[in-house]
Design a protein around this motif. Sequence first.
Motif, short mmCIF file in Angstrom:
data_model
loop_
_atom_site.label_atom_id
_atom_site.label_comp_id
_atom_site.label_asym_id
_atom_site.label_seq_id
_atom_site.Cartn_x
_atom_site.Cartn_y
_atom_site.Cartn_z
N ALA A 211 -14.86 1.03 13.01
CA ALA A 211 -14.78 -0.31 12.42
C ALA A 211 -14.09 -0.31 11.06
O ALA A 211 -13.35 -1.25 10.74
N ASP A 212 -14.32 0.72 10.25
CA ASP A 212 -13.66 0.77 8.94
C ASP A 212 -12.16 0.90 9.10
O ASP A 212 -11.38 0.20 8.44
N ASP A 213 -11.74 1.82 9.99
CA ASP A 213 -10.30 1.93 10.27
C ASP A 213 -9.78 0.64 10.87
O ASP A 213 -8.67 0.20 10.57
N GLY A 214 -10.61 0.03 11.74
CA GLY A 214 -10.19 -1.21 12.39
C GLY A 214 -9.97 -2.33 11.40
O GLY A 214 -9.01 -3.11 11.52
N LYS A 215 -10.85 -2.43 10.41
CA LYS A 215 -10.70 -3.46 9.37
C LYS A 215 -9.40 -3.24 8.59
O LYS A 215 -8.67 -4.19 8.29
N ILE A 216 -9.11 -1.98 8.27
CA ILE A 216 -7.89 -1.66 7.53
C ILE A 216 -6.66 -1.95 8.38
O ILE A 216 -5.66 -2.46 7.89
N GLU A 261 0.83 -8.87 -3.10
CA GLU A 261 1.91 -8.77 -2.12
C GLU A 261 1.48 -7.83 -1.00
O GLU A 261 0.63 -6.96 -1.19
N TYR A 262 2.09 -8.00 0.19
CA TYR A 262 1.82 -7.12 1.32
C TYR A 262 3.00 -6.18 1.54
O TYR A 262 4.16 -6.61 1.54
N ILE A 263 2.69 -4.90 1.74
CA ILE A 263 3.72 -3.89 1.96
C ILE A 263 3.40 -3.16 3.26
O ILE A 263 2.25 -2.77 3.49
N ASN A 264 4.40 -2.97 4.10
CA ASN A 264 4.22 -2.22 5.34
C ASN A 264 4.57 -0.76 5.10
O ASN A 264 5.70 -0.44 4.73
N LEU A 265 3.58 0.10 5.30
CA LEU A 265 3.75 1.53 5.01
C LEU A 265 3.54 2.33 6.29
O LEU A 265 2.40 2.58 6.69
N HIS A 266 4.63 2.71 6.95
CA HIS A 266 4.56 3.50 8.18
C HIS A 266 3.58 2.89 9.19
O HIS A 266 2.74 3.58 9.77
N GLY A 267 3.65 1.59 9.38
CA GLY A 267 2.82 0.93 10.38
C GLY A 267 1.47 0.45 9.87
O GLY A 267 0.73 -0.17 10.60
N VAL A 268 1.13 0.76 8.62
CA VAL A 268 -0.12 0.30 8.03
C VAL A 268 0.20 -0.64 6.88
O VAL A 268 1.14 -0.41 6.12
N THR A 269 -0.58 -1.71 6.74
CA THR A 269 -0.33 -2.70 5.70
C THR A 269 -1.11 -2.36 4.44
O THR A 269 -2.31 -2.08 4.50
N LEU A 270 -0.42 -2.39 3.30
CA LEU A 270 -1.07 -2.29 2.00
C LEU A 270 -1.09 -3.68 1.38
O LEU A 270 -0.05 -4.32 1.25
N ARG A 271 -2.28 -4.13 1.04
CA ARG A 271 -2.41 -5.40 0.32
C ARG A 271 -2.39 -5.06 -1.17
O ARG A 271 -3.42 -4.78 -1.78
N MET A 272 -1.20 -5.05 -1.76
CA MET A 272 -1.00 -4.58 -3.12
C MET A 272 -1.38 -5.66 -4.13
O MET A 272 -0.94 -6.81 -4.02
N ILE A 273 -2.18 -5.27 -5.13
CA ILE A 273 -2.61 -6.21 -6.17
C ILE A 273 -2.26 -5.63 -7.53
O ILE A 273 -2.82 -4.61 -7.95
N ASP A 274 -1.28 -6.25 -8.20
CA ASP A 274 -0.90 -5.84 -9.55
C ASP A 274 -1.78 -6.60 -10.54
O ASP A 274 -2.01 -7.80 -10.39
N THR A 275 -2.30 -5.88 -11.53
CA THR A 275 -3.25 -6.49 -12.45
C THR A 275 -2.77 -6.38 -13.90
O THR A 275 -1.83 -5.63 -14.20
N ALA A 276 -3.43 -7.10 -14.76
CA ALA A 276 -3.14 -7.01 -16.20
C ALA A 276 -3.54 -5.62 -16.70
O ALA A 276 -4.48 -5.01 -16.20
N GLY A 277 -2.78 -5.12 -17.69
CA GLY A 277 -3.09 -3.82 -18.27
C GLY A 277 -4.47 -3.81 -18.91
O GLY A 277 -4.85 -4.76 -19.61
N ILE A 278 -5.23 -2.75 -18.66
CA ILE A 278 -6.59 -2.63 -19.21
C ILE A 278 -6.50 -2.26 -20.69
O ILE A 278 -5.99 -1.19 -21.05
N ARG A 279 -6.97 -3.15 -21.53
CA ARG A 279 -7.06 -2.86 -22.97
C ARG A 279 -7.92 -3.94 -23.63
O ARG A 279 -8.13 -5.03 -23.06
N GLU A 280 -8.40 -3.65 -24.81
CA GLU A 280 -9.11 -4.65 -25.59
C GLU A 280 -8.08 -5.56 -26.25
O GLU A 280 -7.11 -5.08 -26.84
#
Length: 457
Positions: A211-216, A261-280
């Motif tokens: 199921a975990d692989d299936g969800k991915i 954004e979604y990226i297709n990586l050798h048949g597997v989808t990466l749901r890529m999330i770019d975030t703000a830089g971590i800092r105070e």
Amino acid sequence: METTIAAISTAMSASGIGIVRISGPDSMDVISRIYRSKGGKKKIKEVPTHTIHYGYIYDEEELVDEVLVMIMRAPRTFTGEDTVEIDCHGGVYAMKKVLETVLKNGARIAEPGEFTKRAFLNGRLDLSQAEAVIDVINSQNEYALKSSMEQLRGSVRKSVKEIRSHLIYHIAYIESALDDPEHYDLTGYPQELLEVVEKEQQEILRLLKTADDGKIIREGIKTVILGKPNAGKSSLLNLLLGENRAIVTDIAGTTRDILEEYINLHGVTLRMIDTAGIRETKDIVEKIGVEKAREMAKDADLILYVVDSSTPLDENDEEIISMLSDRKAIVLYNKTDLSSAVDMENLKEKTGHKVIPMSAVEETGIQELEEEIKNLFFSGNLSFNNEVYITNARHKEALEEAKNSLELVKKSIEAGMPEDFFSIDLMNAYESLGRIIGEAVGEDLVNEIFSKFCMGK
């Protein structure tokens, strides 16, 4: 089920061909009222099944479109009913005009998923296969499509039915023995049943492990990019996307909101999330972005920690490193094109994760990153050779319930309880599994499942 339905089954955009689908008991009457062959002699209602005919659609005496009409009579159709498909020109207005003509002559507009729902209600598909139809449509990568097609061919149904057949045999045996004890001897039977229950429980656990692989496979790997401002997070996203999607500048704190954004990586989808830089920071807007980044990291399947190797680690890096504890993560030792200020071996020790040297500027390290992601999630490969993957949350829930019910059977046997206790929990497991394939499900659930389909499917 007594009405005839119709809908446009192709996308509502300009294209070469559009398809209007009709299904139901009056399909042949509807098409005979609006179709005319080129010579005007052919009676469409009398043609053989599974044939295609060239002609025109008329709204009374007004010519609507030049078409090909496919005639398919029950039961050898997708829905199990008489079905007609009109291939018309693919202009949006042309398709709407043909559909309007169909509706004026005896059909009603189909609800979302109603064609597939009728296929299920007519026994052409079980519920797991029907759900696989929408998964095929929504597939975003090779593995998702393969998994959905296997389910459409009945892989989940076959596994579930095999377990259910073993359970129902023993349910019937216990009930018969309780009703007719003179002809059924239950001496030693609990131990025999225990072996069966353990075997079927192991089969359910095997399905649950997928199921975990299936969800991915279905939803993609939720991948959050973390790092200090100007570490190269947005440059990495742009490099993986192959386009300048994220704004990249030398000004720290450029990225303030979540970019997905979604990226297709050798048949597997990466749901890529770019975030703000971590800092105070005292900047209110940037501060909100940093908090969002921290929240996203908590729910990530994978964290990509981008380190600016040209500047020493600081307290912001220490915070990010603390987020990687007990998480699937890859450390990207970025800016290898510049002089190094961070020791790579020390970084590996501090983080406890794989460190990959890379340069977003020189576009190096990406292939090694791709290989590491595959190793992290699929032991380097993902095979569909006779493997069933559970990709549906509803199926996983039903399997969990069945597993728990079989555990109760085991406890009853070990406690020496009467046989009728075994039967109750065996039946619960049987019914839980039945919900996966559409047996023992209510009308509300069926309607909810098919409401998520597109209109013409």
